[in-house]
Design a protein around this motif. Structure first.
Motif, PDB file in Angstrom:
ATOM      1  N   ALA A 120       6.290   9.732  -2.159  1.00  0.00           N
ATOM      2  CA  ALA A 120       5.676   8.599  -2.172  1.00  0.00           C
ATOM      3  C   ALA A 120       5.827   8.601  -0.705  1.00  0.00           C
ATOM      4  O   ALA A 120       6.855   7.942  -0.377  1.00  0.00           O
TER       5      ALA A 120
ATOM      6  N   ILE B 290       5.419   4.276   1.254  1.00  0.00           N
ATOM      7  CA  ILE B 290       5.379   2.821   1.602  1.00  0.00           C
ATOM      8  C   ILE B 290       4.362   2.218   2.805  1.00  0.00           C
ATOM      9  O   ILE B 290       5.356   2.854   3.831  1.00  0.00           O
TER      10      ILE B 290
ATOM     11  N   GLN C  25       1.046  -1.463  -0.304  1.00  0.00           N
ATOM     12  CA  GLN C  25      -0.390  -0.028   0.369  1.00  0.00           C
ATOM     13  C   GLN C  25       0.837   1.405   0.373  1.00  0.00           C
ATOM     14  O   GLN C  25       2.232   1.127   0.716  1.00  0.00           O
ATOM     15  N   VAL C  26       0.954   2.103  -0.974  1.00  0.00           N
ATOM     16  CA  VAL C  26       1.641   3.125  -0.876  1.00  0.00           C
ATOM     17  C   VAL C  26       0.431   4.527  -1.022  1.00  0.00           C
ATOM     18  O   VAL C  26      -0.597   4.115  -1.872  1.00  0.00           O
ATOM     19  N   ARG C  27       0.909   5.237  -0.325  1.00  0.00           N
ATOM     20  CA  ARG C  27       0.064   7.059  -0.348  1.00  0.00           C
ATOM     21  C   ARG C  27       1.254   7.964  -1.267  1.00  0.00           C
ATOM     22  O   ARG C  27       2.110   8.092   0.061  1.00  0.00           O
ATOM     23  N   TYR C  28       0.810   8.340  -2.016  1.00  0.00           N
ATOM     24  CA  TYR C  28       0.983   9.253  -3.489  1.00  0.00           C
ATOM     25  C   TYR C  28       0.391  10.445  -3.000  1.00  0.00           C
ATOM     26  O   TYR C  28      -0.409  10.695  -2.797  1.00  0.00           O
TER      27      TYR C  28
END
Length: 115
Positions: A63, A65, A53-56
């Motif tokens: 980004a 992780i 799951q990556v928040r960009y």
């Protein structure tokens, strides 16, 4: 993470053999697939992958992780190597909603052993 302790190779064979799955590879048109697994001291173990799951943040172009969020079973085309991913949660849900039908011959053998 999804609960995978009850997932076995026979379960995967049953899942992928159900009539709702199109077995034709979208790249080469063949219908031979392999679930990545290996035999370890006589017991079959399934190789499970996780997608991170990556928040960009598009404003900062950064980004982060956050960790594994989606547990999947990779299935590879034997001809061209195209790999499709199937979510373990969906597989387990299908298995729960579609219990294996006991063969009537096996049921009779089972009953006679109990006597």
């Amino acid at each position: 993470m999804a609960e995978i302790k009850n997932l076995s190779i026979p379960d995967l064979v049953r899942f992928f053999s159900n009539p709702n799955h199109d077995g034709v590879c979208p790249v080469c048109g063949k219908d031979e697939w392999t679930v990545n697994s290996y035999e370890n001291q006589g017991s079959n173990e399934i190789l499970i992958n996780t997608l991170p799951q990556v928040r960009y943040d598009s404003d900062k172009n950064t980004a982060a992780i956050l960790g594994a969020s989606h547990v999947v079973v990779p299935v590879e085309c034997d001809n061209c190597g195209y790999t499709r991913l199937h979510g373990v949660r969906r597989i387990l849900s299908w298995l729960e909603n579609n219990p294996e039908q006991e063969n009537s011959d096996d049921a009779e053998k089972s009953d006679s052993k109990d006597l």
